[in-house]
Design a protein around this motif. Sequence first.
Motif, PDB file in Angstrom:
ATOM      1  N   ARG A   1      -3.733   6.302   2.744  1.00  0.00           N
ATOM      2  CA  ARG A   1      -3.647   4.930   2.223  1.00  0.00           C
ATOM      3  C   ARG A   1      -4.771   4.611   1.230  1.00  0.00           C
ATOM      4  NH1 ARG A   1      -3.034   1.259   7.488  1.00  0.00           N
ATOM      5  NH2 ARG A   1      -3.521  -0.377   5.982  1.00  0.00           N
TER       6      ARG A   1
ATOM      7  N   CYS B   1      -5.350  -6.161   7.092  1.00  0.00           N
ATOM      8  CA  CYS B   1      -4.892  -4.781   6.835  1.00  0.00           C
ATOM      9  C   CYS B   1      -4.604  -4.051   8.148  1.00  0.00           C
ATOM     10  CB  CYS B   1      -5.945  -3.993   6.075  1.00  0.00           C
ATOM     11  SG  CYS B   1      -6.524  -4.791   4.591  1.00  0.00           S
TER      12      CYS B   1
ATOM     13  N   CYS C   1      -6.181  -2.081  -3.663  1.00  0.00           N
ATOM     14  CA  CYS C   1      -5.677  -3.418  -3.307  1.00  0.00           C
ATOM     15  C   CYS C   1      -6.797  -4.469  -3.341  1.00  0.00           C
ATOM     16  CB  CYS C   1      -5.039  -3.396  -1.920  1.00  0.00           C
ATOM     17  SG  CYS C   1      -4.504  -5.048  -1.421  1.00  0.00           S
TER      18      CYS C   1
ATOM     19  N   CYS D   1      -0.525  -6.568   7.511  1.00  0.00           N
ATOM     20  CA  CYS D   1      -0.024  -6.341   6.136  1.00  0.00           C
ATOM     21  C   CYS D   1       1.219  -5.440   6.121  1.00  0.00           C
ATOM     22  CB  CYS D   1      -1.104  -5.731   5.257  1.00  0.00           C
ATOM     23  SG  CYS D   1      -0.471  -5.384   3.602  1.00  0.00           S
TER      24      CYS D   1
ATOM     25  N   CYS E   1      -4.956   1.208  -0.305  1.00  0.00           N
ATOM     26  CA  CYS E   1      -5.632   0.163   0.469  1.00  0.00           C
ATOM     27  C   CYS E   1      -7.156   0.300   0.333  1.00  0.00           C
ATOM     28  CB  CYS E   1      -5.252   0.258   1.945  1.00  0.00           C
ATOM     29  SG  CYS E   1      -3.494   0.108   2.238  1.00  0.00           S
TER      30      CYS E   1
HETATM   31  S1  SF4 Z   1      -3.868  -6.023   2.173  1.00  0.00           S
HETATM   32 FE1  SF4 Z   1      -2.316  -4.521   2.754  1.00  0.00          FE
HETATM   33  S2  SF4 Z   1      -2.021  -3.275   0.939  1.00  0.00           S
HETATM   34 FE2  SF4 Z   1      -3.942  -4.393   0.703  1.00  0.00          FE
HETATM   35  S3  SF4 Z   1      -5.487  -3.042   1.506  1.00  0.00           S
HETATM   36 FE3  SF4 Z   1      -4.878  -4.297   3.170  1.00  0.00          FE
HETATM   37  S4  SF4 Z   1      -3.287  -3.132   4.196  1.00  0.00           S
HETATM   38 FE4  SF4 Z   1      -3.525  -2.240   2.209  1.00  0.00          FE
END
Ligand code: SF4
Length: 378
Positions: free
Chosen positions: A82, A187, A89, A191, A85
């Motif tokens: 990820r 997160c 993000c 999310c 993330c």
């Molecule tokens: S808000 Fe969602 S997409 Fe953004 S870093 Fe956190 S988990 Fe990842």
Amino acid sequence: MKNKFKWIISIFFLVLTPFIAIRHQLMGGGPSGSPSVDALCPFGGLETLPTLLKNGTYIQKITPSSFILLIAVIILTFVLGRAFCGYICPLGSIQSLITKLGKKLNIKQITLNRFFDRILRYAKYLVLFVVLFTTYKAGELILRPYDPWATFMHLTSGPEVFEEFLIGLIILIAIFISSLFIERAWCRYFCPLGAALSLTSPLRIFKIKKNNSTCINCKSCTHNCPMGLEIHSKVSPSSIECISCGECMTSCPINKTLEMKKGDISLSINKVGITIILTLVLIIGGNMVIGNFKTSLSNQTVLNENGTSNPDNIKAYMTLSDISKEFNIDSKDLLKACNLPNDTDLNKSIKELKDDFAKKGIDFEPSTLREIVKKIMK
Ligand code: SF4
Ligand code: SF4
């Protein structure tokens, strides 16, 4: 900040996204405007995927660019987990920055009991399912007013944020406040994009590995993990939850004890950053060059519903000239029906005309225009 390169990338996106949002609010959207938040969100690509597979069309507000971003993020996840993330993000970066502020202010950090933590981590999959299912059923972004990311991108839109995103604003504020006590609570637990990426994450090529023979069990890695993962007691932390941020690697006092590895190949934290940049440049840049990265659809596509142009789909970025052409209405008749002067600039967007006429005390709303076009079409 030890993990400087990661933070340079994160801050870049954190500055870029509000810049894009403000530009969109000033210029409007559409083919001649600036991309909207929806056109630049990889989650939109996922929301439209069921409709795209079934009907070959995008749901409203979603464009090919969202889908290309989704592909880029998924490829990145297959390589590094990820990392979107951890590095890209902006909502994730803001949460981590707020936590740093909270720690500076000596706010006591909360560690949820293991049972609740584990149960809550499943909540994001439920959120993902609900969002995808309701969006598919409705054929539009029906939960957009509750979306904290869309809300964040409308913070500079003035009253619109209160009118259109009140619930989203409450959720966004809750995310910010929770970050003072638990890093990346949104997160970890809620999310939907994080949940989707978690599902592909176990297939990642490079994983965080710990060398137990050099580990001195200082627990620095665990204390610094923004996702609250217990790393010190494991050989490899949970690849589903790990956001590949590298904080554990940079906080470890013993060289090469924690590494991002595949077999004998180890990626330094800078190489992780470079891999992310190269992946994005190749996929997004490549698609821009060949013309696939479209951030808006043609007026005809936007207006079309079941084979005919629907006045309800008229957007504020369209011009009277566009409306006249798409609905086959003589422009003079259109001006007359709208009670507008004959010398009205037909090539200005409806939003611009609304602002111009408001200064002269004339009320001209996109909703009124939609009703007028509907009447003419009857
Ligand atoms: S808000 Fe969602 S997409 Fe953004 S870093 Fe956190 S988990 Fe990842
Ligand atoms: S395990 Fe390491 S790389 Fe993964 S989220 Fe925690 S600190 Fe970041």
